[in-house]
Design an enzyme around this catalytic site. Structure first.
Site, PDB file in Angstrom:
ATOM      1  N   LYS A  52       0.839  -1.207   0.000  1.00 56.93           N
ATOM      2  CA  LYS A  52       0.000   0.000   0.000  1.00 56.93           C
ATOM      3  C   LYS A  52       0.872   1.255   0.000  1.00 56.93           C
ATOM      4  O   LYS A  52       2.063   1.186   0.340  1.00 56.93           O
ATOM      5  CB  LYS A  52      -0.924  -0.023   1.219  1.00 56.93           C
ATOM      6  CG  LYS A  52      -0.173   0.009   2.551  1.00 56.93           C
ATOM      7  CD  LYS A  52      -1.099  -0.232   3.737  1.00 56.93           C
ATOM      8  CE  LYS A  52      -0.310  -0.277   5.031  1.00 56.93           C
ATOM      9  NZ  LYS A  52      -1.127  -0.753   6.168  1.00 56.93           N
ATOM     10  N   ARG A 150     -10.906  -0.255  14.176  1.00 54.84           N
ATOM     11  CA  ARG A 150     -10.638   0.622  13.043  1.00 54.84           C
ATOM     12  C   ARG A 150     -11.515   0.273  11.844  1.00 54.84           C
ATOM     13  O   ARG A 150     -12.194   1.127  11.282  1.00 54.84           O
ATOM     14  CB  ARG A 150      -9.148   0.481  12.689  1.00 54.84           C
ATOM     15  CG  ARG A 150      -8.650   1.420  11.650  1.00 54.84           C
ATOM     16  CD  ARG A 150      -7.151   1.318  11.502  1.00 54.84           C
ATOM     17  NE  ARG A 150      -6.728   0.069  10.850  1.00 54.84           N
ATOM     18  CZ  ARG A 150      -5.458  -0.246  10.612  1.00 54.84           C
ATOM     19  NH1 ARG A 150      -4.492   0.570  10.994  1.00 54.84           N
ATOM     20  NH2 ARG A 150      -5.147  -1.368  10.011  1.00 54.84           N
ATOM     21  N   TYR A 272      15.895  31.083   9.253  1.00 54.61           N
ATOM     22  CA  TYR A 272      14.763  31.994   9.416  1.00 54.61           C
ATOM     23  C   TYR A 272      14.681  32.476  10.856  1.00 54.61           C
ATOM     24  O   TYR A 272      14.834  31.714  11.791  1.00 54.61           O
ATOM     25  CB  TYR A 272      13.451  31.292   9.043  1.00 54.61           C
ATOM     26  CG  TYR A 272      13.359  30.934   7.575  1.00 54.61           C
ATOM     27  CD1 TYR A 272      13.545  31.917   6.585  1.00 54.61           C
ATOM     28  CD2 TYR A 272      13.102  29.640   7.168  1.00 54.61           C
ATOM     29  CE1 TYR A 272      13.462  31.602   5.243  1.00 54.61           C
ATOM     30  CE2 TYR A 272      13.007  29.311   5.823  1.00 54.61           C
ATOM     31  CZ  TYR A 272      13.190  30.292   4.867  1.00 54.61           C
ATOM     32  OH  TYR A 272      13.114  29.975   3.542  1.00 54.61           O
ATOM     33  N   MET A 320      12.263  24.128   3.221  1.00 59.03           N
ATOM     34  CA  MET A 320      11.513  23.233   2.342  1.00 59.03           C
ATOM     35  C   MET A 320      12.433  22.285   1.575  1.00 59.03           C
ATOM     36  O   MET A 320      12.192  21.085   1.516  1.00 59.03           O
ATOM     37  CB  MET A 320      10.640  24.039   1.375  1.00 59.03           C
ATOM     38  CG  MET A 320       9.648  23.162   0.609  1.00 59.03           C
ATOM     39  SD  MET A 320       8.576  24.070  -0.510  1.00 59.03           S
ATOM     40  CE  MET A 320       7.452  24.875   0.617  1.00 59.03           C
TER      41      MET A 320
HETATM   42  C1  LIG Z   1      -0.447  -1.989   6.642  1.00 57.31           C
HETATM   43  C2  LIG Z   1      -1.112  -3.265   7.019  1.00 57.31           C
HETATM   44  C3  LIG Z   1      -0.375  -4.444   7.170  1.00 57.31           C
HETATM   45  C4  LIG Z   1       1.132  -4.480   7.106  1.00 57.31           C
HETATM   46  O1  LIG Z   1       1.642  -4.162   8.377  1.00 57.31           O
HETATM   47  P1  LIG Z   1       3.231  -4.131   8.665  1.00 57.31           P
HETATM   48  O2  LIG Z   1       3.303  -3.983  10.133  1.00 57.31           O
HETATM   49  O3  LIG Z   1       3.763  -2.958   7.931  1.00 57.31           O
HETATM   50  O4  LIG Z   1       3.766  -5.420   8.173  1.00 57.31           O
HETATM   51  C5  LIG Z   1      -1.054  -5.618   7.419  1.00 57.31           C
HETATM   52  N1  LIG Z   1      -2.399  -5.628   7.528  1.00 57.31           N
HETATM   53  C6  LIG Z   1      -3.147  -4.516   7.415  1.00 57.31           C
HETATM   54  C7  LIG Z   1      -4.630  -4.610   7.560  1.00 57.31           C
HETATM   55  C8  LIG Z   1      -2.532  -3.292   7.165  1.00 57.31           C
HETATM   56  O5  LIG Z   1      -3.274  -2.168   7.060  1.00 57.31           O
END
Ligand SMILES: *Cc1c(COP(=O)(O)O)cnc(C)c1O
Length: 379
Positions: A52, A150, A272, A320
């Protein structure tokens, strides 16, 4: 003619002007080795890869084929669009979408050959209805909220589903999915509570493979492994548990070129609002990297960067695209043209900085990946 000499002969050629681009180098060989290392440890059937957010910022395009080459045949993307990109890179692999239907129609997932990880009872009902109309069983994964609070079906929704189990006859349930809330604390009693809730909730439901472990779960005892693990962070060499995850190598190196070096007297103010006042005469290098490349502003207070093996501190804040570094103690030879400041790499990993910032290391990984030109080695 008198005055300035001809520019054509006196100015440096364009080719010798400094490089001003920060770079994130991704070592694909490390990603491959991390996958294989977990594959040896994991006792379940399928070690699937979570890619993802553009493979945690490291880039889907090179990372997915690297994992396919390592033997990975199951991928988790965020939404349908990202899963489509995964399918294009790995046509023979299964692609799941973690966000469930995400507002798309079940038929879009069918057409794309993507399996949604259904996140609500309404999504389960939508898919069952579509399957009835289409007269095909629809492949899905179903998420169960056993404790994280969640996403996924609650205890009440699971009970409702068990009461209408005929709904599920229309679905080809590939996986029951849940996620640990205390994933980083293997001995937390809440993990055991989630595990027993999962097994209890599934008793009246159709049998299908179970997926519970994320990266950290692979390093927990075998009875946490179940059938399918979903690993993200560990692929990139990011530690996600208080228990050390042995055998992982960071895949990233974030570095920045030096675009200027200047000498300043004691008392000079830098940055700054003159945020830094020099205590003594100092040599200051300006590195071409800043918060748009994923360096949090608070890095100025807690971070160091490496300069030919010497750790140096930012001065004058993080802008930046630029950061000043106090290189007074760096041997001048290490500041020669082409010198680069290394911000993160295997010897200077993300985790201690994330801890001092009070964030997850993945916050840093996804931000440096999104903000910085990536290039790849080990492919
Ligand atoms: C992001 C995610 C993972 C992966 O988790 P890691 O700790 O990065 O391996 C697994 N399951 C779900 C539902 C996630 O959202």
């Amino acid at each position: 003619m008198s005055g300035l000499p001809s520019p054509a002969t006196s100015l440096p050629l364009a080719g010798s002007l400094p490089d001003t681009a920060p770079a994130l180098r991704i070592d694909l060989a490390a990603i491959r080795a991390n996958y294989l290392s977990m594959r040896r440890r994991y006792r379940g059937r399928v070690l699937s890869a979570v890619v993802k957010s553009n493979a945690y910022g490291t880039g889907l395009d090179p990372v997915v084929p690297t994992l396919v080459e390592a033997g990975c045949r199951h991928f988790w993307a965020g939404d349908l669009d990202e899963a489509l990109a995964v399918r294009a890179l790995a046509p023979d692999a299964s692609a799941f979408a973690l966000m469930g239907l995400g507002g798309a129609h079940a038929r879009d997932f069918e057409a794309a050959g993507v399996i949604p990880a259904l996140a609500t009872l309404a999504e389960v009902e939508h898919c069952a209805r579509h399957a009835v109309i289409a007269r095909r069983r629809l492949p899905v994964a179903i998420q169960l909220d056993t404790g994280l609070g969640r996403l996924g079906l609650s205890e009440g929704e699971v009970a409702a589903l068990a009461g209408h189990a005929s709904l599920l006859d229309h679905l080809d349930i590939r996986l029951w999915v849940t996620h640990l809330a205390a994933y980083n604390l293997p001995d937390d009693p809440e993990n055991a509570a989630q595990r027993s809730r999962l097994l209890e909730w599934l008793r009246p439901l159709p049998r299908a493979p179970i997926s519970l472990a994320a990266s950290s779960g692979v390093y927990m005892p075998d009875d946490w492994h179940f059938d399918v693990a979903r690993v993200g962070s560990a692929l990139f060499g990011v530690q996600t548990s208080v228990a050390w995850q042995e055998g992982l190598a960071p895949c990233y190196e974030l570095s920045a070129p030096i675009v200027r070096v200047a000498e300043y007297p004691a008392g000079k103010r830098l940055g700054y609002r003159g945020v830094t006042r020099l205590e003594k005469p100092s040599r200051i290098a300006t590195a071409a990297i800043g918060y748009a490349n994923g360096l949090p502003q608070r890095f100025a207070e807690i971070g160091t960067v490496q300069f030919g093996g010497v750790a140096v501190r930012p001065v004058g804040g993080i802008a930046m695209n630029l950061t000043m570094l106090d290189v007074t103690d760096v041997p001048p030879a290490a500041l020669a043209e082409g010198a680069r400041a290394v911000v993160f790499n295997a010897d200077n990993p993300l985790e201690p900085v994330a801890e001092r910032l009070g964030c997850a290391p993945n916050v840093l990984l996804t931000q440096i990946g999104a903000g910085t030109r990536r290039h790849y080695v080990g492919g």
